[in-house]
Design a protein around this motif. Structure first.
Motif, mmCIF file in Angstrom:
data_model
loop_
_atom_site.group_PDB
_atom_site.id
_atom_site.type_symbol
_atom_site.label_atom_id
_atom_site.label_comp_id
_atom_site.label_asym_id
_atom_site.label_seq_id
_atom_site.Cartn_x
_atom_site.Cartn_y
_atom_site.Cartn_z
ATOM 1 N N PRO A 62 34.696 14.778 15.767
ATOM 2 C CA PRO A 62 35.580 14.365 14.660
ATOM 3 C C PRO A 62 36.163 15.594 13.952
ATOM 4 O O PRO A 62 35.406 16.417 13.419
ATOM 5 C CB PRO A 62 34.635 13.587 13.741
ATOM 6 C CG PRO A 62 33.292 14.219 13.985
ATOM 7 C CD PRO A 62 33.265 14.691 15.403
ATOM 8 N N VAL A 63 37.469 15.708 13.939
ATOM 9 C CA VAL A 63 38.136 16.927 13.481
ATOM 10 C C VAL A 63 37.826 17.240 12.017
ATOM 11 O O VAL A 63 37.459 18.376 11.676
ATOM 12 C CB VAL A 63 39.656 16.817 13.703
ATOM 13 C CG1 VAL A 63 40.351 18.054 13.141
ATOM 14 C CG2 VAL A 63 39.968 16.658 15.187
ATOM 15 N N LYS A 64 37.963 16.263 11.124
ATOM 16 C CA LYS A 64 37.769 16.523 9.697
ATOM 17 C C LYS A 64 36.331 16.956 9.394
ATOM 18 O O LYS A 64 36.104 17.897 8.628
ATOM 19 C CB LYS A 64 38.142 15.283 8.884
ATOM 20 C CG LYS A 64 39.635 14.978 8.889
ATOM 21 C CD LYS A 64 39.945 13.784 8.001
ATOM 22 C CE LYS A 64 41.443 13.507 7.973
ATOM 23 N NZ LYS A 64 41.776 12.341 7.108
ATOM 24 N N LEU A 65 35.374 16.265 9.990
ATOM 25 C CA LEU A 65 33.976 16.631 9.768
ATOM 26 C C LEU A 65 33.690 18.019 10.341
ATOM 27 O O LEU A 65 32.999 18.828 9.718
ATOM 28 C CB LEU A 65 33.053 15.602 10.415
ATOM 29 C CG LEU A 65 31.542 15.897 10.307
ATOM 30 C CD1 LEU A 65 31.110 15.989 8.854
ATOM 31 C CD2 LEU A 65 30.738 14.835 11.052
ATOM 32 N N ASN A 66 34.239 18.299 11.514
ATOM 33 C CA ASN A 66 34.042 19.616 12.122
ATOM 34 C C ASN A 66 34.567 20.729 11.220
ATOM 35 O O ASN A 66 33.923 21.771 11.056
ATOM 36 C CB ASN A 66 34.760 19.687 13.476
ATOM 37 C CG ASN A 66 34.056 18.876 14.540
ATOM 38 O OD1 ASN A 66 32.896 18.514 14.395
ATOM 39 N ND2 ASN A 66 34.763 18.578 15.622
ATOM 40 N N LEU A 67 35.731 20.520 10.633
ATOM 41 C CA LEU A 67 36.313 21.535 9.752
ATOM 42 C C LEU A 67 35.485 21.718 8.492
ATOM 43 O O LEU A 67 35.300 22.846 8.013
ATOM 44 C CB LEU A 67 37.752 21.142 9.391
ATOM 45 C CG LEU A 67 38.773 21.224 10.532
ATOM 46 C CD1 LEU A 67 40.123 20.686 10.073
ATOM 47 C CD2 LEU A 67 38.918 22.656 11.040
ATOM 48 N N ARG A 68 34.962 20.619 7.946
ATOM 49 C CA ARG A 68 34.136 20.726 6.743
ATOM 50 C C ARG A 68 32.838 21.476 7.030
ATOM 51 O O ARG A 68 32.423 22.333 6.237
ATOM 52 C CB ARG A 68 33.825 19.329 6.184
ATOM 53 C CG ARG A 68 35.003 18.616 5.556
ATOM 54 C CD ARG A 68 34.537 17.513 4.619
ATOM 55 N NE ARG A 68 33.744 16.510 5.310
ATOM 56 C CZ ARG A 68 34.236 15.410 5.875
ATOM 57 N NH1 ARG A 68 35.544 15.193 5.837
ATOM 58 N NH2 ARG A 68 33.448 14.535 6.469
ATOM 59 N N ILE A 69 32.211 21.159 8.143
ATOM 60 C CA ILE A 69 30.960 21.831 8.495
ATOM 61 C C ILE A 69 31.200 23.299 8.797
ATOM 62 O O ILE A 69 30.402 24.174 8.421
ATOM 63 C CB ILE A 69 30.299 21.124 9.690
ATOM 64 C CG1 ILE A 69 29.872 19.708 9.293
ATOM 65 C CG2 ILE A 69 29.110 21.920 10.202
ATOM 66 C CD1 ILE A 69 28.875 19.662 8.156
ATOM 67 N N LEU A 70 32.309 23.606 9.455
ATOM 68 C CA LEU A 70 32.650 25.003 9.745
ATOM 69 C C LEU A 70 32.870 25.779 8.450
ATOM 70 O O LEU A 70 32.356 26.904 8.291
ATOM 71 C CB LEU A 70 33.902 25.062 10.622
ATOM 72 C CG LEU A 70 34.461 26.458 10.925
ATOM 73 C CD1 LEU A 70 33.430 27.309 11.655
ATOM 74 C CD2 LEU A 70 35.751 26.358 11.732
ATOM 75 N N ALA A 71 33.621 25.196 7.518
ATOM 76 C CA ALA A 71 33.874 25.861 6.240
ATOM 77 C C ALA A 71 32.571 26.072 5.464
ATOM 78 O O ALA A 71 32.361 27.125 4.847
ATOM 79 C CB ALA A 71 34.855 25.029 5.411
ATOM 80 N N LEU A 72 31.691 25.073 5.502
ATOM 81 C CA LEU A 72 30.405 25.192 4.818
ATOM 82 C C LEU A 72 29.569 26.323 5.414
ATOM 83 O O LEU A 72 28.970 27.131 4.675
ATOM 84 C CB LEU A 72 29.640 23.868 4.927
ATOM 85 C CG LEU A 72 28.223 23.843 4.345
ATOM 86 C CD1 LEU A 72 28.266 24.080 2.841
ATOM 87 C CD2 LEU A 72 27.533 22.521 4.666
ATOM 88 N N THR A 211 27.465 17.145 13.688
ATOM 89 C CA THR A 211 28.800 16.641 14.011
ATOM 90 C C THR A 211 28.873 15.895 15.338
ATOM 91 O O THR A 211 29.792 15.110 15.548
ATOM 92 C CB THR A 211 29.821 17.787 14.058
ATOM 93 O OG1 THR A 211 29.487 18.668 15.141
ATOM 94 C CG2 THR A 211 29.814 18.578 12.753
ATOM 95 N N GLY A 212 27.947 16.185 16.246
ATOM 96 C CA GLY A 212 28.028 15.613 17.579
ATOM 97 C C GLY A 212 29.007 16.345 18.469
ATOM 98 O O GLY A 212 29.239 15.950 19.611
ATOM 99 N N SER A 213 29.576 17.423 17.961
ATOM 100 C CA SER A 213 30.585 18.192 18.686
ATOM 101 C C SER A 213 30.151 19.652 18.800
ATOM 102 O O SER A 213 29.475 20.178 17.921
ATOM 103 C CB SER A 213 31.937 18.113 17.968
ATOM 104 O OG SER A 213 32.875 19.006 18.534
ATOM 105 N N LEU A 214 30.571 20.292 19.896
ATOM 106 C CA LEU A 214 30.321 21.720 20.072
ATOM 107 C C LEU A 214 31.390 22.576 19.406
ATOM 108 O O LEU A 214 31.205 23.784 19.260
ATOM 109 C CB LEU A 214 30.275 22.068 21.565
ATOM 110 C CG LEU A 214 29.135 21.462 22.380
ATOM 111 C CD1 LEU A 214 29.348 21.745 23.862
ATOM 112 C CD2 LEU A 214 27.791 22.006 21.928
ATOM 113 N N ALA A 215 32.500 21.963 19.012
ATOM 114 C CA ALA A 215 33.650 22.717 18.505
ATOM 115 C C ALA A 215 33.313 23.588 17.289
ATOM 116 O O ALA A 215 33.604 24.783 17.290
ATOM 117 C CB ALA A 215 34.809 21.777 18.199
ATOM 118 N N PRO A 216 32.721 23.036 16.210
ATOM 119 C CA PRO A 216 32.470 23.889 15.041
ATOM 120 C C PRO A 216 31.479 25.003 15.330
ATOM 121 O O PRO A 216 31.643 26.127 14.850
ATOM 122 C CB PRO A 216 31.929 22.914 13.991
ATOM 123 C CG PRO A 216 31.415 21.752 14.763
ATOM 124 C CD PRO A 216 32.295 21.650 15.967
ATOM 125 N N ALA A 217 30.463 24.727 16.142
ATOM 126 C CA ALA A 217 29.485 25.761 16.478
ATOM 127 C C ALA A 217 30.127 26.857 17.319
ATOM 128 O O ALA A 217 29.855 28.046 17.119
ATOM 129 C CB ALA A 217 28.301 25.146 17.223
#
Length: 237
Positions: A62-72, A211-217
Motif C-alpha cells: 500500500p503506497v500511502k502506508l509505505n510512505l508513512r512508515i518510510l518517513a517515520l 506494511t506487508g511490502s518490501l518497498a519501504p524497507a
C-alpha cells in the motif's frame, strides 16, 4: 537454512574469486544480486514449496502506508545515526591524539582527511546518481527480497509471530532473520564490523511486517547506505 548457506557460500566464493580475477570483480555486485533475487525461486523448485514474489512483498502497495512508515523510519533513525557518526569519529580522533605517535601512525589510515566538525561541508560522492540506483536495485532490493521476503517468510511458517510492536507482528522470525543478515555479511569477507548490520535489519524486518511490502524497507535500506556515504564524503572529503 540450507538456502541461506548456499546463497552465502556462493556470494563468498565470488567475493574471494574477484580478488584475483578482474572480470569477476567487474560483475561481482550484479552476480550477488542475482543470487539473492533468484535464490528463492530455485529453492522453491528443489523443496517443492511454492514461493510467490508478490506475496513476499515485491510490490509498491500500500503506497500511502509505505510512505508513512518510510518517513517515520527516517525521522527516528537519521538524527541518531548522524549523532553517532559524529561522536564516534570525534572520540576516535581525540583518543588518537593522546595515544602517542607510534600508535597514531598505525591508526591514522582509518580516518584520513578528517576535517573536524567545523570543516564539515555537505558533499555528494562522485557518481552519486549511479551510486543511488546501484544501492537500490543491486544492493537493497535483492537483500530485502532474500532476507525479509523469503527467509523471514519461511521462518514465519515455522514460528508464527505472536507479539505486536507498533502495529507489526514480531517474534523469532524477525530476530533470526536479522541475525542471519549480519552473519551473512560477515561470512562473505570476515570483517567483524559487518555484524553490526543486524541492528538496522531489525528495522527493515519491522517495516516489512508493518506494511506487508518490501518497498519501504528497500528504499530505507538504500537511503541509509547513501546517507553513510554522504557523511563520509562530507566529513573526510
Amino acid at each position: 537454512m540450507v538456502t541461506f548457506l548456499v546463497a552465502t557460500g556462493m556470494a563468498a566464493g565470488l567475493f574471494w574469486l574477484a580478488r584475483g580475477v578482474s572480470f569477476v570483480g567487474e560483475v561481482l555486485h550484479g552476480a550477488i544480486a542475482l543470487i539473492f533475487l533468484l535464490g528463492p525461486s530455485y529453492a522453491a523448485r528443489f523443496s517443492g514449496r511454492p514461493f510467490d514474489y508478490r506475496a513476499a512483498g515485491l510490490g509498491m502497495a500500500p503506497v500511502k502506508l509505505n510512505l508513512r512508515i518510510l518517513a517515520l523510519a527516517l525521522a527516528c533513525t537519521w538524527p541518531l545515526f548522524l549523532e553517532a557518526f559524529s561522536s564516534t569519529t570525534v572520540c576516535f580522533v581525540r583518543q588518537r591524539a593522546r595515544l602517542g605517535q607510534r600508535l597514531t601512525d598505525v591508526l591514522s589510515p582509518i580516518c584520513p582527511g578528517w576535517k573536524g566538525l567545523r570543516g564539515f561541508s555537505l558533499q555528494l560522492p562522485p557518481g552519486f546518481v549511479l551510486m543511488a540506483l546501484s544501492q537500490l536495485l543491486v544492493v537493497a532490493l535483492p537483500e530485502e527480497l532474500f532476507f525479509r521476503g523469503y527467509l523471514m517468510s519461511r521462518l514465519e511458517e515455522r514460528w508464527p509471530s505472536r507479539q505486536r510492536l507498533w502495529g507489526a507482528s514480531v517474534g523469532w522470525p524477525l530476530l533470526v532473520s536479522s541475525l542471519l543478515f549480519g552473519l551473512g555479511h560477515f561470512l562473505v569477507d570476515f570483517q567483524p564490523a559487518r555484524l553490526a548490520v543486524m541492528v538496522p535489519a531489525l528495522v527493515f524486518g519491522w517495516m516489512r511486517q508493518r506494511t506487508g511490502s518490501l518497498a519501504p524497507a528497500a528504499v530505507f535500506h538504500a537511503l541509509c547506505n547513501l546517507f553513510s556515504e554522504v557523511l563520509h564524503e562530507s566529513f573526510f572529503g
